[in-house]
Design an enzyme around this catalytic site. Structure first.
Site, PDB file in Angstrom:
ATOM      1  N   HIS A  51       0.655  -2.297   9.399  1.00  0.00           N
ATOM      2  CA  HIS A  51       1.948  -2.527   9.326  1.00  0.00           C
ATOM      3  C   HIS A  51       3.214  -2.132  10.292  1.00  0.00           C
ATOM      4  CE1 HIS A  51       2.858  -4.340   5.144  1.00  0.00           C
ATOM      5  NE2 HIS A  51       1.836  -4.023   4.792  1.00  0.00           N
ATOM      6  N   HIS A  94       0.808  -1.293   0.000  1.00  0.00           N
ATOM      7  CA  HIS A  94      -0.103  -0.032   0.200  1.00  0.00           C
ATOM      8  C   HIS A  94       0.876   1.399  -0.203  1.00  0.00           C
ATOM      9  CE1 HIS A  94      -3.695  -2.367   0.267  1.00  0.00           C
ATOM     10  NE2 HIS A  94      -4.249  -1.442   0.755  1.00  0.00           N
TER      11      HIS A  94
HETATM   12  C1  LIG Z   1      12.336  -7.490 -17.559  1.00  0.00           C
HETATM   13  C2  LIG Z   1      11.104  -7.924 -17.893  1.00  0.00           C
HETATM   14  C3  LIG Z   1      10.244  -6.740 -17.769  1.00  0.00           C
HETATM   15  C4  LIG Z   1       8.680  -7.183 -17.886  1.00  0.00           C
HETATM   16  C5  LIG Z   1       7.949  -5.731 -17.484  1.00  0.00           C
HETATM   17  C6  LIG Z   1       6.628  -6.334 -17.552  1.00  0.00           C
HETATM   18  C7  LIG Z   1       5.911  -5.244 -17.231  1.00  0.00           C
HETATM   19  C8  LIG Z   1       4.617  -5.195 -17.453  1.00  0.00           C
HETATM   20  C9  LIG Z   1       4.154  -3.982 -17.584  1.00  0.00           C
HETATM   21  C10 LIG Z   1       2.843  -3.689 -17.676  1.00  0.00           C
HETATM   22  C11 LIG Z   1       1.776  -4.741 -17.432  1.00  0.00           C
HETATM   23  C12 LIG Z   1       0.329  -4.404 -17.964  1.00  0.00           C
HETATM   24  C13 LIG Z   1      -0.025  -3.704 -16.689  1.00  0.00           C
HETATM   25  C14 LIG Z   1      -0.918  -2.644 -17.210  1.00  0.00           C
HETATM   26  C15 LIG Z   1      -2.231  -2.150 -16.339  1.00  0.00           C
HETATM   27  C16 LIG Z   1      -2.899  -0.892 -16.963  1.00  0.00           C
HETATM   28  C17 LIG Z   1      -4.279  -1.166 -16.352  1.00  0.00           C
HETATM   29  C18 LIG Z   1      -4.404  -1.238 -14.962  1.00  0.00           C
HETATM   30  O1  LIG Z   1      -3.996  -0.507 -14.175  1.00  0.00           O
HETATM   31  S1  LIG Z   1      -5.373  -2.741 -14.465  1.00  0.00           S
HETATM   32  C19 LIG Z   1      -4.681  -2.882 -12.947  1.00  0.00           C
HETATM   33  C20 LIG Z   1      -5.631  -2.834 -11.870  1.00  0.00           C
HETATM   34  N1  LIG Z   1      -5.195  -3.493 -10.782  1.00  0.00           N
HETATM   35  C21 LIG Z   1      -4.677  -2.652  -9.746  1.00  0.00           C
HETATM   36  O2  LIG Z   1      -4.912  -1.323  -9.841  1.00  0.00           O
HETATM   37  C22 LIG Z   1      -4.195  -3.441  -8.542  1.00  0.00           C
HETATM   38  C23 LIG Z   1      -3.671  -2.489  -7.381  1.00  0.00           C
HETATM   39  N2  LIG Z   1      -3.489  -3.001  -6.342  1.00  0.00           N
HETATM   40  C24 LIG Z   1      -2.072  -3.487  -5.914  1.00  0.00           C
HETATM   41  O3  LIG Z   1      -1.293  -3.212  -6.705  1.00  0.00           O
HETATM   42  C25 LIG Z   1      -2.011  -4.113  -4.665  1.00  0.00           C
HETATM   43  O4  LIG Z   1      -3.265  -4.657  -4.206  1.00  0.00           O
HETATM   44  C26 LIG Z   1      -1.345  -3.515  -3.502  1.00  0.00           C
HETATM   45  C27 LIG Z   1      -0.064  -3.059  -3.657  1.00  0.00           C
HETATM   46  C28 LIG Z   1      -2.151  -2.075  -3.618  1.00  0.00           C
HETATM   47  C29 LIG Z   1      -1.649  -4.094  -2.114  1.00  0.00           C
HETATM   48  O5  LIG Z   1      -1.196  -5.384  -2.193  1.00  0.00           O
HETATM   49  P1  LIG Z   1      -2.024  -6.648  -1.351  1.00  0.00           P
HETATM   50  O6  LIG Z   1      -1.125  -7.719  -1.390  1.00  0.00           O
HETATM   51  O7  LIG Z   1      -2.193  -6.033   0.245  1.00  0.00           O
HETATM   52  O8  LIG Z   1      -3.340  -6.654  -2.036  1.00  0.00           O
HETATM   53  N1  LIG Z   2      -5.401   2.091   4.128  1.00  0.00           N
HETATM   54  C1  LIG Z   2      -5.839   0.764   4.427  1.00  0.00           C
HETATM   55  N2  LIG Z   2      -6.915   0.453   4.622  1.00  0.00           N
HETATM   56  C2  LIG Z   2      -7.564  -0.663   4.657  1.00  0.00           C
HETATM   57  N3  LIG Z   2      -6.693  -1.845   4.437  1.00  0.00           N
HETATM   58  C3  LIG Z   2      -5.248  -1.633   4.530  1.00  0.00           C
HETATM   59  C4  LIG Z   2      -4.766  -0.098   4.478  1.00  0.00           C
HETATM   60  N4  LIG Z   2      -3.323  -0.292   4.284  1.00  0.00           N
HETATM   61  C5  LIG Z   2      -3.133  -1.624   4.436  1.00  0.00           C
HETATM   62  N5  LIG Z   2      -4.328  -2.328   4.368  1.00  0.00           N
HETATM   63  C6  LIG Z   2      -4.250  -3.859   4.464  1.00  0.00           C
HETATM   64  O1  LIG Z   2      -3.279  -4.352   5.177  1.00  0.00           O
HETATM   65  C7  LIG Z   2      -2.663  -5.597   4.523  1.00  0.00           C
HETATM   66  C8  LIG Z   2      -1.306  -5.349   3.932  1.00  0.00           C
HETATM   67  O2  LIG Z   2      -1.162  -4.374   3.085  1.00  0.00           O
HETATM   68  P1  LIG Z   2       0.060  -3.988   2.293  1.00  0.00           P
HETATM   69  O3  LIG Z   2       1.094  -5.100   2.349  1.00  0.00           O
HETATM   70  O4  LIG Z   2      -0.496  -3.931   0.812  1.00  0.00           O
HETATM   71  O5  LIG Z   2       0.574  -2.711   2.744  1.00  0.00           O
HETATM   72  C9  LIG Z   2      -3.666  -5.813   3.439  1.00  0.00           C
HETATM   73  O6  LIG Z   2      -4.642  -6.761   3.683  1.00  0.00           O
HETATM   74  P2  LIG Z   2      -5.168  -7.693   2.638  1.00  0.00           P
HETATM   75  O7  LIG Z   2      -3.946  -8.323   1.926  1.00  0.00           O
HETATM   76  O8  LIG Z   2      -5.476  -8.737   3.669  1.00  0.00           O
HETATM   77  O9  LIG Z   2      -6.199  -7.437   1.907  1.00  0.00           O
HETATM   78  C10 LIG Z   2      -4.233  -4.466   3.059  1.00  0.00           C
HETATM   79  O10 LIG Z   2      -5.529  -4.529   2.490  1.00  0.00           O
END
Ligand SMILES: CCCCCCCC/C=C\CCCCCCCC(=O)SCCNC(=O)CCNC(=O)[C@H](O)C(C)(C)COP(=O)(O)O
Ligand SMILES: Nc1ncnc2c1ncn2[C@@H]1O[C@H](COP(=O)(O)O)[C@@H](OP(=O)(O)O)[C@H]1O
EC number: 3.6.1.-
Length: 321
Positions: free
Chosen positions: A283, A198
């Site tokens: 975190h 995040h």
């Molecule tokens: C040397 C090799 C190089 C390879 C390079 C590959 C690069 C590929 C480049 C682009 C790939 C195409 C992507 C285009 C995306 C454009 C449109 C979009 O944005 S669709 C995506 C919608 N999804 C999101 O926005 C997801 C965002 N969320 C997260 O990233 C995660 O949830 C988090 C980081 C916010 C939190 O992580 P979590 O584990 O807690 O969920």
């Molecule tokens: N501002 C926010 N509001 C709600 N959830 C949050 C948050 N920031 C972090 N989290 C939650 O905390 C976990 C760790 O987040 P991250 O590693 O991306 O920072 C994730 O849980 P989940 O993976 O269970 O959704 C994420 O959704």
């Protein structure tokens, strides 16, 4: 080439991010509500300083504060699809801003658009490799495993199942090495250094949009000082006839331009607020700071380094110039 009427933001503006994390983290220690949340989730205040189960254990189900819930509407529909919002806001800049839409010569406009798309592709690639995929699990997940983390309950399950397991070996590996697959399988992603995705994504997205929006705004801003006005009129008399349209087209009463800027600054504002919420409720200190460091490193390469490294500037460009 027409130059911007205002200077790009000084690197010092990036201090807003460490200050946000610092204030949020201090608030999480001082605030009785946040401390109570930590206590009820089994994490001691001192635990906030060391890698821990914080991200998984933190208060997601006990709604002490709305923003402390993982399922709060802003987390689900904004942060969790945050790169989509970033992409939309960036596309709106390309579509609505005079620097890309209607100003200058065709060649200058094409170069500006190409370099802006290149900066977006660079930021997107770093986001993608860090959080989504890096020849398998993302870099954040690989870093977690390398630092001793694992998918706890699922590890036990896989060990017990042995060769009769119904999942393919690659699916089992995916479960063991990716946070999302681990949590989906009911495991606890615990024990290693879990860089905050995040913090990383919110800092990168808000800084990227801010530098882009201020850059094109600076290019399009009408001159204010008499000196600037003199410069501007000289520019109008210059040999670049298309530059005549810049100030005209950049008229701040252009409703489409204002709407697009509102979208961009709305995404930046909400992104900053969610960053602040992550700093308070989720975190460990170290995990937040490592997310910040990776994001700021990317911002440095994209927007600060080109100011001093001409060959890189020729490739990646400077917003609005
Ligand atoms: C040397 C090799 C190089 C390879 C390079 C590959 C690069 C590929 C480049 C682009 C790939 C195409 C992507 C285009 C995306 C454009 C449109 C979009 O944005 S669709 C995506 C919608 N999804 C999101 O926005 C997801 C965002 N969320 C997260 O990233 C995660 O949830 C988090 C980081 C916010 C939190 O992580 P979590 O584990 O807690 O969920
Ligand atoms: N501002 C926010 N509001 C709600 N959830 C949050 C948050 N920031 C972090 N989290 C939650 O905390 C976990 C760790 O987040 P991250 O590693 O991306 O920072 C994730 O849980 P989940 O993976 O269970 O959704 C994420 O959704």
């Amino acid at each position: 080439m027409t130059s911007p009427t205002r200077k790009p933001p000084a690197p010092v503006v990036l201090l807003v991010y460490p200050i946000t994390l610092l204030v949020g983290s201090l608030f999480s220690i001082i605030s009785p509500t946040a401390r109570a949340s930590r206590a009820s989730s089994g994490t001691s205040p001192s635990g906030a300083l060391a890698p821990s189960l914080a991200a998984d254990l933190h208060i997601s189900e006990s709604p002490v504060n709305y923003f402390a819930r993982k399922n709060n509407i802003f987390n689900v529909y904004f942060v969790k699809i945050g790169w989509l919002w970033t992409t939309l806001a960036f596309a709106s800049l390309l579509i609505c801003q005079p620097a890309y839409r209607s100003s200058s010569q065709q060649q200058t406009r094409s170069r500006r658009i190409l370099q802006a798309v290149l900066r977006y592709a660079f930021a997107t690639s770093v986001w993608y490799l860090m959080t989504q995929w890096f020849f398998g699990p993302a870099i954040i997940d690989r870093g977690f495993v390398v630092t001793g983390g694992k998918c706890e309950q699922v590890m036990d399950k896989v060990e017990n199942l042995g060769p009769q397991a119904s999942e393919s070996p690659s699916a089992q590996l995916e479960t063991l090495f990716s946070a999302a697959a681990c949590k989906a399988a009911g495991g606890a992603w615990a024990g290693g250094h879990d860089i905050s995705g995040h913090v990383f994504m919110l800092v990168l997205a808000t800084a990227f949009l801010s530098f882009e929006a201020i850059g094109v705004g600076a290019f399009a801003a009408p001159s204010t000082t008499p000196q600037d006005k003199g410069e501007a009129s000289r520019t109008r008399k210059s040999s670049d006839p298309a530059s005549l349209s810049v100030d005209e087209q950049s008229d701040s009463s252009d409703p489409l331009r204002r709407l697009c800027l509102r979208l961009v600054w709305g995404v930046v504002g909400l992104g900053w607020w969610m960053l602040f919420m992550t700093a308070i409720w989720f975190h460990t200190w170290l995990e937040k700071w490592s997310g910040l460091a990776v994001a700021l490193g990317t911002v440095y390469v994209l927007y600060i380094l080109p100011r001093t490294l001409a060959p890189w500037r020729d490739v990646i460009g400077v917003p609005g110039v």
